[in-house]
Design a protein around this motif. Structure first.
Motif, PDB file in Angstrom:
ATOM      1  N   VAL A  26     -12.795   4.943   0.608  1.00 28.16           N
ATOM      2  CA  VAL A  26     -11.487   4.400   0.250  1.00 28.16           C
ATOM      3  C   VAL A  26     -10.576   5.481  -0.349  1.00 28.16           C
ATOM      4  O   VAL A  26      -9.423   5.618   0.089  1.00 28.16           O
ATOM      5  CB  VAL A  26     -11.629   3.196  -0.711  1.00 28.16           C
ATOM      6  N   THR A  36      -8.614  -1.383   1.721  1.00 30.52           N
ATOM      7  CA  THR A  36      -8.272  -0.490   0.606  1.00 30.52           C
ATOM      8  C   THR A  36      -7.518  -1.239  -0.488  1.00 30.52           C
ATOM      9  O   THR A  36      -7.773  -1.027  -1.682  1.00 30.52           O
ATOM     10  CB  THR A  36      -7.439   0.723   1.075  1.00 30.52           C
ATOM     11  N   TYR A  91      -7.353  -0.271   7.819  1.00 32.43           N
ATOM     12  CA  TYR A  91      -7.621   0.355   6.526  1.00 32.43           C
ATOM     13  C   TYR A  91      -6.872  -0.336   5.388  1.00 32.43           C
ATOM     14  O   TYR A  91      -7.378  -0.416   4.263  1.00 32.43           O
ATOM     15  CB  TYR A  91      -7.210   1.830   6.557  1.00 32.43           C
ATOM     16  N   THR A  92      -5.667  -0.814   5.670  1.00 30.94           N
ATOM     17  CA  THR A  92      -4.806  -1.354   4.612  1.00 30.94           C
ATOM     18  C   THR A  92      -5.472  -2.487   3.846  1.00 30.94           C
ATOM     19  O   THR A  92      -5.497  -2.491   2.606  1.00 30.94           O
ATOM     20  CB  THR A  92      -3.476  -1.883   5.198  1.00 30.94           C
ATOM     21  N   ILE A 132      -9.205   7.768   2.464  1.00 32.06           N
ATOM     22  CA  ILE A 132      -8.189   7.109   3.295  1.00 32.06           C
ATOM     23  C   ILE A 132      -6.882   6.984   2.521  1.00 32.06           C
ATOM     24  O   ILE A 132      -5.793   7.247   3.053  1.00 32.06           O
ATOM     25  CB  ILE A 132      -8.674   5.719   3.765  1.00 32.06           C
ATOM     26  N   CYS A 133      -6.973   6.592   1.261  1.00 34.62           N
ATOM     27  CA  CYS A 133      -5.762   6.420   0.437  1.00 34.62           C
ATOM     28  C   CYS A 133      -5.034   7.738   0.220  1.00 34.62           C
ATOM     29  O   CYS A 133      -3.807   7.751   0.053  1.00 34.62           O
ATOM     30  CB  CYS A 133      -6.129   5.806  -0.914  1.00 34.62           C
ATOM     31  N   GLN A 184       0.826  -1.209   0.000  1.00 33.95           N
ATOM     32  CA  GLN A 184       0.000   0.000   0.000  1.00 33.95           C
ATOM     33  C   GLN A 184       0.864   1.265   0.000  1.00 33.95           C
ATOM     34  O   GLN A 184       1.985   1.266   0.489  1.00 33.95           O
ATOM     35  CB  GLN A 184      -0.921   0.018   1.225  1.00 33.95           C
ATOM     36  N   ASP A 198      -0.907   8.974   6.387  1.00 29.04           N
ATOM     37  CA  ASP A 198      -0.660   7.552   6.111  1.00 29.04           C
ATOM     38  C   ASP A 198      -1.638   6.629   6.825  1.00 29.04           C
ATOM     39  O   ASP A 198      -1.266   5.561   7.317  1.00 29.04           O
ATOM     40  CB  ASP A 198       0.787   7.179   6.470  1.00 29.04           C
ATOM     41  N   LYS A 199      -2.907   7.019   6.854  1.00 29.72           N
ATOM     42  CA  LYS A 199      -3.927   6.139   7.435  1.00 29.72           C
ATOM     43  C   LYS A 199      -3.992   4.801   6.700  1.00 29.72           C
ATOM     44  O   LYS A 199      -4.356   3.784   7.279  1.00 29.72           O
ATOM     45  CB  LYS A 199      -5.307   6.822   7.363  1.00 29.72           C
ATOM     46  N   VAL A 200      -3.603   4.821   5.422  1.00 28.49           N
ATOM     47  CA  VAL A 200      -3.689   3.620   4.596  1.00 28.49           C
ATOM     48  C   VAL A 200      -2.770   2.514   5.102  1.00 28.49           C
ATOM     49  O   VAL A 200      -2.936   1.344   4.750  1.00 28.49           O
ATOM     50  CB  VAL A 200      -3.390   3.967   3.115  1.00 28.49           C
ATOM     51  N   SER A 201      -1.797   2.855   5.960  1.00 26.65           N
ATOM     52  CA  SER A 201      -0.895   1.843   6.501  1.00 26.65           C
ATOM     53  C   SER A 201      -1.351   1.287   7.843  1.00 26.65           C
ATOM     54  O   SER A 201      -0.667   0.442   8.426  1.00 26.65           O
ATOM     55  CB  SER A 201       0.523   2.412   6.627  1.00 26.65           C
TER      56      SER A 201
END
Length: 293
Positions: free
Chosen positions: A43, A63, A59-60, A46-47, A14, A52-55
């Motif tokens: 999505v 997404t 969420y990872t 967040i991305c 991600q 860096d919420k995607v990490s």
């Protein structure tokens, strides 16, 4: 006709901004809307979050599933189809979706629950080992309690998983070129995930798996099958079992695959395949610009 495999990366691939360029595509906007109804959050938002919420594992996993599924749908919309599919850890869910084993929404609900349960298991450690003697490694794992081979990625790269003490003990007793602790909350792909896996099984039991439209190579059993019930059984043991990616790559030549396309952000799987599989051409589709005309 060229025989092609599509592969889907998992957690660790991600990155901030992934999938945002797809939003204007009708296929993508419909999927993002459907995903938001299930997840309760956007999505693309967040991305695109700069913090860096995607990490964050919660969420990872969802997404990655959504973005990779959209990329695969956009590929198929351009008349591209795989002859074989495989995914690394979380990526296996995308492979099963693409193979027609379950629909997009069903897969996302499974992934969301998987992420929630995995995030509750704390206290473990995972470490990537690069450049090592396999016989020595296997001997140390066998002699050390509370540690397993979690990801058998290639001849030169693996990930071990277990208690911090056991992981450190194995790493200190073998020669490696590099040893890198992974930024994860628990000992994934190990027996320590058994309580989470047992709870996840109750969710999995309620889902019907159709037979796949193309053969799937599973993490826990890297032999091709289209049998839906067998694929479900293999997925049942994925959370506690090892990711046997090295053996999945060996199957490409055995199945006469000529081209492998990594569908998702980054080139983690492509780089592994490049080093392990001679004579196979590689493609990578992680953005709108990468999609075929």
């Amino acid at each position: 006709m060229t025989k092609t495999a599509w592969v889907f990366p998992g957690q660790g691939s991600q990155k901030i901004g992934m999938g945002v360029d797809l939003a204007e595509e009708p296929i993508a906007s419909a999927k993002y809307e459907a995903a938001e109804k299930i997840l309760g959050w956007s999505v693309p938002e967040i991305c695109n979050s700069e913090d860096d919420k995607v990490s964050n594992s919660l969420y990872t996993q969802p997404t990655l599933y959504v973005v990779e599924s959209i990329l695969a749908d956009l590929m198929r919309d351009r008349d591209r189809q795989p002859n074989l599919v495989a995914g690394h850890s979380l990526g296996e869910y995308v492979a099963l979706y693409v193979a027609g084993v379950f629909d997009f929404e069903t897969g996302l609900k499974l992934v969301l629950r998987r992420a929630e349960l995995m995030s509750t298991v704390a206290g473990g450690q995972m470490m990537a080992l690069i450049g090592f003697n396999r016989e020595q490694l296997e001997e140390q794992i066998e002699q050390t309690a509370d540690v397993v081979l979690a990801n058998d990625n290639s001849d030169a790269q693996v990930v071990i998983s277990g208690t911090p003490e056991a992981v450190e003990a194995v790493a200190s007793n073998i020669k490696t070129k590099r040893a890198v602790k992974l930024n994860v909350s628990g000992a994934f792909h190990s027996p320590f995930m058994a309580p989470a896996a047992a709870e996840f099984q109750t969710v999995l039991d309620g889902v019907t798996f159709a037979d796949a439209g193309v053969p799937v190579l599973s993490n826990t059993d890297p032999t091709p099958t289209t049998n839906g019930e067998r694929l479900k059984q293999r997925l049942s043991s994925q959370m506690t079992g090892s990711v046997r990616w090295r053996e999945i790559m060996q199957q490409f030549s055995e199945q006469n695959i000529e081209t492998v396309v990594e569908v998702g952000p980054g080139k983690v799987l492509s780089n592994l395949i490049k080093r392990a599989c001679s004579g196979i051409s590689l493609g990578q589709v992680g953005t709108l610009a990468n999609l075929p005309e």
